[in-house]
Design a protein around this motif. Structure first.
Motif, PDB file in Angstrom:
ATOM      1  N   ARG A 171     121.625  15.296 -13.887  1.00  0.00           N
ATOM      2  CA  ARG A 171     121.359  16.662 -13.880  1.00  0.00           C
ATOM      3  C   ARG A 171     121.413  16.951 -12.676  1.00  0.00           C
ATOM      4  NH1 ARG A 171     117.565  15.510 -18.034  1.00  0.00           N
ATOM      5  NH2 ARG A 171     115.813  14.881 -16.389  1.00  0.00           N
ATOM      6  N   ASP A 172     121.715  15.936 -11.389  1.00  0.00           N
ATOM      7  CA  ASP A 172     121.729  16.200 -10.459  1.00  0.00           C
ATOM      8  C   ASP A 172     123.209  15.942 -10.199  1.00  0.00           C
ATOM      9  OD1 ASP A 172     122.546  15.670  -7.484  1.00  0.00           O
ATOM     10  OD2 ASP A 172     120.799  14.774  -7.079  1.00  0.00           O
ATOM     11  N   SER A 173     123.788  17.321  -9.103  1.00  0.00           N
ATOM     12  CA  SER A 173     125.009  17.345  -9.322  1.00  0.00           C
ATOM     13  C   SER A 173     125.795  16.756  -8.421  1.00  0.00           C
ATOM     14  CB  SER A 173     125.034  19.164  -8.991  1.00  0.00           C
ATOM     15  OG  SER A 173     124.758  19.068  -7.349  1.00  0.00           O
ATOM     16  N   ASN A 174     125.310  16.054  -7.150  1.00  0.00           N
ATOM     17  CA  ASN A 174     125.625  15.481  -6.432  1.00  0.00           C
ATOM     18  C   ASN A 174     126.127  14.067  -7.126  1.00  0.00           C
ATOM     19  OD1 ASN A 174     126.225  17.769  -4.047  1.00  0.00           O
ATOM     20  ND2 ASN A 174     123.989  16.596  -3.519  1.00  0.00           N
ATOM     21  N   LEU A 175     124.781  13.217  -7.680  1.00  0.00           N
ATOM     22  CA  LEU A 175     124.643  12.480  -8.655  1.00  0.00           C
ATOM     23  C   LEU A 175     125.649  12.035  -9.642  1.00  0.00           C
ATOM     24  CD1 LEU A 175     121.064  10.878  -8.586  1.00  0.00           C
ATOM     25  CD2 LEU A 175     122.784  10.086  -6.300  1.00  0.00           C
ATOM     26  N   ALA A 176     125.560  12.727 -10.743  1.00  0.00           N
ATOM     27  CA  ALA A 176     126.734  12.936 -11.626  1.00  0.00           C
ATOM     28  C   ALA A 176     127.601  13.012 -10.999  1.00  0.00           C
ATOM     29  CB  ALA A 176     126.041  14.379 -12.140  1.00  0.00           C
ATOM     30  N   ASN A 177     128.258  13.536  -9.960  1.00  0.00           N
ATOM     31  CA  ASN A 177     130.308  13.718  -9.332  1.00  0.00           C
ATOM     32  C   ASN A 177     130.205  12.269  -8.379  1.00  0.00           C
ATOM     33  OD1 ASN A 177     130.886  16.007 -10.803  1.00  0.00           O
ATOM     34  ND2 ASN A 177     129.951  17.042  -9.063  1.00  0.00           N
ATOM     35  N   ASP A 178     129.149  11.431  -8.255  1.00  0.00           N
ATOM     36  CA  ASP A 178     129.337  10.267  -7.613  1.00  0.00           C
ATOM     37  C   ASP A 178     128.148   9.195  -7.407  1.00  0.00           C
ATOM     38  OD1 ASP A 178     130.458   8.166  -5.761  1.00  0.00           O
ATOM     39  OD2 ASP A 178     130.022   9.544  -3.932  1.00  0.00           O
ATOM     40  N   PRO A 179     128.214   9.299  -8.825  1.00  0.00           N
ATOM     41  CA  PRO A 179     127.126   8.129  -8.732  1.00  0.00           C
ATOM     42  C   PRO A 179     126.551   7.530  -7.568  1.00  0.00           C
ATOM     43  CG  PRO A 179     127.544   8.280 -11.026  1.00  0.00           C
ATOM     44  CD  PRO A 179     129.014   8.961  -9.760  1.00  0.00           C
ATOM     45  N   ALA A 180     127.588   6.492  -7.458  1.00  0.00           N
ATOM     46  CA  ALA A 180     127.238   5.091  -6.149  1.00  0.00           C
ATOM     47  C   ALA A 180     126.651   5.587  -5.177  1.00  0.00           C
ATOM     48  CB  ALA A 180     128.521   4.982  -6.348  1.00  0.00           C
ATOM     49  N   SER A 181     126.834   7.231  -5.048  1.00  0.00           N
ATOM     50  CA  SER A 181     125.677   7.564  -3.529  1.00  0.00           C
ATOM     51  C   SER A 181     124.506   7.029  -3.946  1.00  0.00           C
ATOM     52  CB  SER A 181     126.459   8.840  -3.526  1.00  0.00           C
ATOM     53  OG  SER A 181     125.535   9.849  -4.727  1.00  0.00           O
ATOM     54  N   ASP A 182     124.005   6.812  -4.102  1.00  0.00           N
ATOM     55  CA  ASP A 182     122.585   6.653  -4.647  1.00  0.00           C
ATOM     56  C   ASP A 182     122.219   4.944  -4.564  1.00  0.00           C
ATOM     57  OD1 ASP A 182     119.523   6.054  -4.917  1.00  0.00           O
ATOM     58  OD2 ASP A 182     119.587   7.913  -6.843  1.00  0.00           O
ATOM     59  N   PRO A 183     122.331   4.634  -4.178  1.00  0.00           N
ATOM     60  CA  PRO A 183     122.058   2.817  -4.259  1.00  0.00           C
ATOM     61  C   PRO A 183     120.550   2.295  -5.412  1.00  0.00           C
ATOM     62  CG  PRO A 183     121.993   3.124  -1.668  1.00  0.00           C
ATOM     63  CD  PRO A 183     121.339   4.157  -2.987  1.00  0.00           C
ATOM     64  N   SER A 184     119.786   2.898  -5.372  1.00  0.00           N
ATOM     65  CA  SER A 184     118.686   2.942  -6.284  1.00  0.00           C
ATOM     66  C   SER A 184     119.086   2.614  -7.844  1.00  0.00           C
ATOM     67  CB  SER A 184     117.290   4.187  -6.245  1.00  0.00           C
ATOM     68  OG  SER A 184     118.213   4.875  -6.796  1.00  0.00           O
ATOM     69  N   LEU A 185     120.380   3.492  -8.320  1.00  0.00           N
ATOM     70  CA  LEU A 185     120.481   3.497  -9.688  1.00  0.00           C
ATOM     71  C   LEU A 185     121.148   1.878  -9.904  1.00  0.00           C
ATOM     72  CD1 LEU A 185     122.621   6.479 -10.223  1.00  0.00           C
ATOM     73  CD2 LEU A 185     120.509   5.684 -11.126  1.00  0.00           C
ATOM     74  N   LEU A 186     121.690   0.864  -9.109  1.00  0.00           N
ATOM     75  CA  LEU A 186     121.685  -0.272  -9.144  1.00  0.00           C
ATOM     76  C   LEU A 186     120.478  -1.105  -9.762  1.00  0.00           C
ATOM     77  CD1 LEU A 186     123.895  -2.414  -9.645  1.00  0.00           C
ATOM     78  CD2 LEU A 186     123.823  -2.298  -6.589  1.00  0.00           C
TER      79      LEU A 186
END
Length: 572
Positions: free
Chosen positions: A24-39
């Motif tokens: 739902r986060d527009s920034n993360l939706a288009n670029d998931p790797a920008s959030d290291p916590s996802l890994l």
């Protein structure tokens, strides 16, 4: 199983919400790797699924993991971030729990290699993580997806070529998997020989277009010529095609890549056909090799000049152990063609040629009939015996193999006759004064003594091959006597040649002795030993009387009978 049972990092629900919120986060939706916590969340969910061993938990986690994978893949081309580690963590989940959620990991693995690793192979962190991933899952990948690694072996070669010796140990563990497919066995050989040229080419791309890591790769791949280079084999194997483009190829770099040059075109085009054809006379190849000779070698190139022979060692060892005869027979002509065409470094060339010749002779020893099946390429190589020192050495080894294995065996009399005629031709060319005169003027600058030594050495092998072939195929004896008689009467400057011919003529007058001395070490039936021939593997069990007298021919002094086996059997 509740979301609060472990507290802290065992709260799988919080990690699952993290993945869900990223959609739902527009920034993360288009670029998931920008959030290291996802890994971190993906890795932790994977660990919890393994610890709890709950199919219900796996089923709840899988949809979010799969969505994240799809978003990541679609964001690769627009992102400046590295997706390699995130996608590898997701792929590990797919491999471990794919059977539970009925997920076929094969398309996901191919997508990762094609879309992500092709862009990030130069990133040392991603490269190391990829090899670790492949090693951890090697058994499952080779069993469930046997064509995956063979299909993408060019991409993996780029990875090791760029990252060098620090990843050699990990790469060696997966290297045998690259040979599992019949479709990759033959193309893999020239690619291994050309690894130093691959390093030079990739360095040229880096100089002209910037770093090969991350976003720079995306810009490079938009250019027609570097795309051709960077895609070497991996995209070709997946069926990708490169459209003709009219991109401006001008560059300040004097060694800029010319897309129209057949060298770079063939790097791709022939990979779709399986075997690459290297245009060694093309302007790009000549320029690339000349630049490599005239400039100091980079650390990457130095490492690859050492690694490539070691990779060939593994390749040839596996070939002799596991590969069927038809593929090995098809490989030998490629060895002959590449014997004189490789990266022009003296030590590298020596190491590679030594391995090529050793493998070729080992293949002939295992299957002597290859000599008859490959008579045409063998005869062609004999005709090139004086084109270069490398070709002279190849012709010399082929002469030895022809004589040692009777031209392919007793059932291949026609092939043996044709090979005998080629040996005759090579012999008569050397005896011809006009032929010698032409070669003398052409090679005088290279050193007269070296030329004569090489010529004499080759002639000794030719004379021996003629005598051995005639001893195996008795119908060739009259022609052999004529040929050897010409050499014996010629009294060439090198006494070794005409004296050897004279000795063989004398042996031919004693058929039994001739067969014992010049006959094949292994008869065509593979069982019985020829009379008087020692099987050296059984040397420690032989009686004195079993040792042929001619072995002692080099002993000085009067004949004697008191000798030990150490005089005959080589020391270990």
């Amino acid at each position: 199983m509740g979301g609060e049972d472990g507290g802290g990092d065992r709260n799988w629900d919080s990690h699952l919400r993290k993945l869900s919120n990223s959609t739902r986060d527009s920034n993360l939706a288009n670029d998931p790797a920008s959030d290291p916590s996802l890994l971190h969340s993906v890795k932790r969910l994977h660990e919890l699924c393994k610890e709890d061993n709950s199919e219900d938990l796996i089923a709840r986690v899988y949809p979010q993991i799969n969505k994240l994978f799809q978003r990541s893949v679609s964001s690769l081309s627009q992102s400046t971030k590295s997706y390699g580690l995130l996608l590898l963590a997701i792929l590990q989940f797919f491999l471990d729990f794919g059977e539970v959620v009925l997920h076929d990991a094969d398309p996901s693995l191919r997508t990762f290699l094609r879309s992500c690793l092709s862009r990030e192979f130069a990133d040392p962190v991603v490269a190391e993580a990829t090899l670790d991933f492949l090693n951890v899952n090697k058994k499952k990948i080779l069993t469930s997806f046997p064509t995956l690694l063979p299909q993408f072996f060019p991409l993996l070669l780029k990875l090791i070529a760029w990252n060098g010796e620090k990843l050699e140990k990990s790469f060696m563990k997966i290297f045998p998997g690259l040979m599992m497919s019949h479709g990759s066995f033959l193309p893999l050989f020239p690619s291994l020989v050309d690894l130093p040229i691959l390093v030079v080419a990739l360095q040229k791309v880096e100089r002209s277009s910037g770093s090969l890591i991350g976003s720079s790769i995306a810009s490079i791949q938009k250019s027609t010529a570097p795309e051709m280079l960077l895609a070497l084999m991996d995209e070709a194997y997946t069926g990708s095609t490169i459209a003709d483009g009219g991109a401006d190829s001008e560059s300040e770099d004097s060694s800029a890549i010319d897309a129209a040059d057949p060298f770079f075109l063939e790097f791709l085009k022939d990979e779709n056909d399986g075997l690459p054809e290297r245009h060694w006379s093309s302007p790009a190849m000549v320029t690339t090799l000349q630049a490599a000779i005239n400039t100091p070698q980079s650390d990457r190139l130095k490492q690859m000049l050492k690694m490539a022979p070691r990779l060939l060692d593994v390749y040839f060892a596996i070939s002799l152990r596991d590969v069927n005869d038809s593929l090995i027979c098809a490989l030998i002509p490629l060895l002959m063609l590449r014997n004189d065409t490789m990266f022009p470094d003296k030590i590298f060339s020596y190491e590679v040629r030594k391995r090529l010749l050793e493998f070729m002779l080992a293949a002939f020893q295992r299957s002597p009939n290859f000599i008859a099946l490959l008579k045409k390429p063998i005869m062609d190589r004999l005709g090139e015996a004086y084109d270069s020192p490398a070709k002279t050495e190849l012709a010399l080894q082929l002469c030895w193999a022809i004589g040692e294995h009777g031209g392919g065996g007793g059932s291949h009399k026609d092939a043996a006759r044709e090979l005998f005629e080629s040996l005759e031709l090579l012999l008569y060319e050397n005896l011809s004064s006009s032929r010698l005169g032409l070669r003398e003027s052409a090679l005088r600058s290279g050193g007269e003594s070296s030329r004569k030594s090489s010529q004499s050495r080759l002639l000794c092998f030719v004379v021996t091959a003629i005598a051995k072939l005639a001893s195996y195929h008795r119908e060739l004896l009259p022609r052999a006597r004529v040929s050897l008689g010409k050499v014996a009467r010629s009294r060439m400057s090198d006494v070794r040649v005409w004296k050897r011919a004279r000795d063989y003529l004398g042996l031919m007058n004693e058929p039994a002795i001739c067969l014992s001395v010049l006959g094949p070490s292994r008869p065509s039936d593979g069982n019985m030993q020829k009379p008087g021939t020692v099987n050296w593997s059984e040397g420690d069990t032989k009686m004195i009387a079993h040792i042929p007298f001619y072995i002692l021919g080099e002993q000085e002094g009067p004949p004697f009978h008191d000798f030990s086996f150490s005089d005959i059997l080589p020391r270990r």
